[in-house]
Design an enzyme around this catalytic site. Structure first.
Site, mmCIF file in Angstrom:
data_model
loop_
_atom_site.group_PDB
_atom_site.id
_atom_site.type_symbol
_atom_site.label_atom_id
_atom_site.label_comp_id
_atom_site.label_asym_id
_atom_site.label_seq_id
_atom_site.Cartn_x
_atom_site.Cartn_y
_atom_site.Cartn_z
ATOM 1 N N GLU A 223 -1.487 23.588 41.280
ATOM 2 C CA GLU A 223 -1.749 24.938 41.810
ATOM 3 C C GLU A 223 -1.805 25.963 40.675
ATOM 4 O OE1 GLU A 223 -2.637 25.485 44.763
ATOM 5 O OE2 GLU A 223 -1.629 24.122 46.149
ATOM 6 N N ARG A 227 -5.315 27.937 40.043
ATOM 7 C CA ARG A 227 -5.303 29.369 40.388
ATOM 8 C C ARG A 227 -5.130 30.249 39.156
ATOM 9 N NH1 ARG A 227 -2.776 29.747 46.481
ATOM 10 N NH2 ARG A 227 -2.912 27.549 46.934
ATOM 11 N N ASP A 366 -8.628 15.409 48.946
ATOM 12 C CA ASP A 366 -9.875 16.173 48.914
ATOM 13 C C ASP A 366 -10.540 16.363 47.547
ATOM 14 O OD1 ASP A 366 -7.747 17.810 48.186
ATOM 15 O OD2 ASP A 366 -8.143 19.395 49.632
ATOM 16 N N GLU A 559 -12.742 26.629 53.024
ATOM 17 C CA GLU A 559 -13.638 25.478 52.839
ATOM 18 C C GLU A 559 -14.935 25.558 53.640
ATOM 19 O OE1 GLU A 559 -10.344 25.255 53.392
ATOM 20 O OE2 GLU A 559 -9.707 24.668 51.368
ATOM 21 N N THR A 667 -12.065 24.364 42.080
ATOM 22 C CA THR A 667 -11.686 24.172 43.484
ATOM 23 C C THR A 667 -11.062 25.428 44.089
ATOM 24 O OG1 THR A 667 -10.660 22.604 45.007
ATOM 25 C CG2 THR A 667 -9.360 23.258 43.071
#
Ligand code: DMJ
Length: 707
Positions: A223, A227, A366, A559, A667
């Site tokens: 993360e 990010r 994913d 998404e 992503t």
């Protein structure tokens, strides 16, 4: 309403800005940077340090006059110092850019305007599948910007600098002391794209003065990479390559300095026996920490969704160690020989072996698939190994995970929680809706479909992939259409035939069954029934969908709109924009926090009190998408501003704004440029042979001779 923000902005005294070049010192893991190695940024940085550019104003020492004493002098001194202090503060205020933070009236009224607009939506007809002409997409894109402004301004006013924010209670907290910039850094490039200059300046000032990453605290490796590292790198990219978007003054290397400091710390997570990163990292010590659950295994998607970020940083700094560190993970995963390119969702950092055989493209699975094709695109299609892995995985998905609903034959991307030989579970996390757009991106490389189809390499398989992307996109859209709010739940189940129909049954002539490599040169038929008209009960597609009580929440995830953006840009089909507009309106209506005007008269005078009109003051997650008004959840995920609103904005923009031909989105929706391999930046590994190993006696003669 007008206010100045940030109200609790960083004080001048609390934290010292980090030294401009602190990041060059040997880091905990990689031992400094080879600044002389490559052209581009490395050279820029060399020049930067050689020339010792003038330091920014905040570092200059104030001039002090010689000391004098006596009452008059003291009195004058108090007066002078008061005046000086006043002017210094004034100067600092404007130089730091915070002077620009006061909102113009028109901007501060956004909440009122949005509320009036939301009310007017009652009268706007729902898109019914018929062609619509004369839509003003520029105006629609402005609405997305308005929603962003309201969300951001509320955060800036009430939660400035906090990593977690609760927009109803108007409070929040930090994940580590001083904060990681979770919301500010994640949202920064969206503000650049939206040309929100004064807000970018505020964010930049905060990053400059307050952001540091040396807390003695564990954070999630993945993360923090997607990010924070991703956000800083894309802010660097956009602010240097698109200088007309939100232009602000200041040190051009600010973002990359912070990014490099963070990357050095994150690098400790990869110090495992296998090279697969640990789930967490202590930022101060740069020490990886195994997951506390799952027997210490990391999520497969997390370990394999850090590559775009570190590879781009390697390109920028010329430091190939970052490159090798993250590509090693890909090799370890691929060496573990998975069936048909599908991977279990856990992997042990110590051994590099998978844990269990749960296979899915929802949580923990994913973005492994997403980063296969994106790594291939990031390096300008010069690393075929990742395309090969993507093609193999996509075939595996089609063979093992795609099925169809009972009535409307909606395409479902199912899960195999107990391995490929066991039952298929018809469950789709909202997270899995990244796939349709990614499939279209993989088939075309991001160019328009009409152009891609002219390529001599276009084949039947590509046609089938586009068809699958269209069908899956429709299913994801159906999960929005089916609820009372028009917003999808976190997880959706589907009703199948008793024996699930698989793709090979649905499309007997497909490349799954045959080796037909030539294009059919004709449109493949959509097998699902139409979702329109909405009042036609005979279609019954809603009965194919099942939402469980515990899955009815909505975190304002990106998404589906992410996929819509790819599908629109690649196919040119306006339908995807219309679906997106309906979704956006649902977010605006149902996730808004409204401050209603109080029309009660003043009890003392009985006269009507002059009140501000009703206004939207922020947006929040929902607990239940199937109740009106929806039950709200007091939570603002950073991806609402980083991803969801950015993808809406891009969906309603022209396709050549941040074009897919030149950019690859990480992503977390942070755009990076595509680039060429060169020097030490090259694919440093090869796939092991996939051929079954032959017993020595049956091995061909020539091979035996070689041995
Ligand atoms: C984001 O942080 C990223 O897109 C990640 O890959 C998956 N989930 C969230 C948003 O839903």
């Amino acid at each position: 309403m007008s206010f100045q923000y940030p109200p609790s902005n960083p004080s001048l005294s609390s934290q010292q800005p980090l030294e401009n070049n602190h990041w060059r010192s040997p880091g905990p893991k990689l031992g400094g940077y080879g600044l002389s190695q490559s052209p581009g940024i490395s050279n820029n940085l060399n020049t930067f340090f050689r020339d010792r550019r003038t330091l920014p104003m905040y570092k200059d020492k104030p001039y002090f006059a010689p000391r004098r004493t006596g009452p008059r002098v003291r009195h004058r001194r108090v007066l002078y110092s008061g005046l000086c202090l006043f002017f210094l503060i004034l100067l600092w205020y404007y130089m730091s850019g915070w002077g620009s933070a006061e909102l113009p009236i028109s901007e501060s009224r956004k909440g009122e305007e949005l509320w009036a607009w939301v009310q007017s939506l009652e009268k706007e007809p729902f898109y019914n599948g018929k062609e619509l002409k004369g839509i003003d997409w520029v105006a629609r894109r402005e609405k997305v910007r308005d929603v962003f402004i309201v969300s951001w301004d509320d955060y800036a006013k009430n939660g400035w600098g906090l990593d977690e924010y609760h927009p109803i209670a108007k409070n929040g907290k930090n994940m580590v002391e001083g904060g990681l910039g979770w919301i500010i850094v994640d949202a920064l490039d969206t503000m650049i794209l939206m040309n929100l200059t004064s807000r970018v300046q505020d964010a930049r000032s905060w990053i400059h003065h307050s952001l540091q990453y040396n807390q003695d605290h564990d954070v999630n490796t993945f993360e923090t990479t997607i990010r924070m590292l991703g956000g800083l790198l894309s802010a660097h990219y956009l602010s240097t390559s698109y200088p007309t978007l939100a232009p602000v003054s200041g040190d051009v290397d600010l973002y990359i300095e912070k990014a490099t400091d963070l990357a050095e710390r994150l690098a400790g997570a990869f110090d495992s026996n296998s090279g697969v990163p640990y789930a967490s990292i202590n930022l101060k010590k740069s020490e990886g920490i195994a997951a506390h659950s799952d027997n210490g295994a990391s999520s497969t998607s997390e370990a394999t969704t850090v590559q775009l970020e570190f590879k781009y940083l390697a390109k920028l700094t010329g430091e190939a160690a970052y490159w090798r560190m993250v590509e090693k993970v890909m090799q370890v995963v691929d060496d573990s020989k998975m069936e048909d390119g599908l991977v279990p969702i856990y992997i042990y950092p110590e051994t590099g072996k998978f844990r269990g055989n749960n296979i899915r493209l929802g949580s923990r699975g994913d973005s492994y698939y997403e980063y296969l094709i994106k790594q291939y695109l990031q390096t300008s299609e010069q690393e075929p190994v990742y395309k090969e892995m993507w093609d193999e995985a996509l075939m595996g998905i089609r063979k093992h995970l795609i099925t169809y609903t009972k009535r409307a034959k909606l395409t479902v991307l199912g899960e195999r929680p107990s391995g490929l030989e066991r039952d298929l579970v018809p469950k789709m996390d909202h997270l899995a809706c990244f796939l349709p757009g990614t499939i279209a991106l993989g088939a075309t490389g991001g160019v328009p479909l009409s152009q891609a189809k002219k390529s001599p390499n276009w084949s039947q398989r590509h046609d089938e992939e586009i068809l699958l992307a269209e069908e899956l996109m429709k299913t994801c859209w159906a999960t929005y259409l089916v609820t009372k709010t028009g917003l999808a739940p976190e997880i959706t189940y589907f009703n199948l035939d008793e024996t699930p129909v698989m793709m090979k049954d649905m499309y007997p002539g497909s490349t799954l069954n045959t080796d037909n490599r030539k294009s059919q040169q004709e449109e493949l038929p959509l097998k699902s029934k139409p979702l329109y008209p909405l009042d036609d009960d005979t279609l019954n597609w809603e009965n194919d969908i099942d939402i469980k009580m515990q899955d009815r929440h909505n975190l304002q995830r990106p998404e589906t709109v992410e996929s819509l953006m790819y599908m629109y840009r690649i196919t040119g089909d306006e339908t995807y924009r219309h679906w997106g507009w309906e979704m956006f309106k649902s977010f605006a209506r149902h996730t808004a926090i409204v401050e209603h005007a109080d029309h009660h008269p003043d009890p003392k005078t009985d006269k009507p009190v002059k009140q501000d009109p009703s206004q939207i003051i922020s947006f929040t997650s929902l607990n239940n998408v199937n109740s009106i008004p929806p039950a709200r959840r007091d939570n603002l995920e950073s991806f609402w501003m980083a991803e969801t609103l950015k993808y809406f904005y891009l969906l309603f923009s022209d396709r050549d704004f941040i074009p897919l031909e030149d950019n690859v989105f990480n992503t977390e929706a942070h755009p990076f440029p595509k680039f060429e391999l060169g020097g030490d930046l090259k694919t440093g590994w090869k796939r092991k042979s996939r051929e079954p190993e032959l017993a020595p006696e049956s091995a061909p003669q020539s091979q035996q001779q070689v041995q």
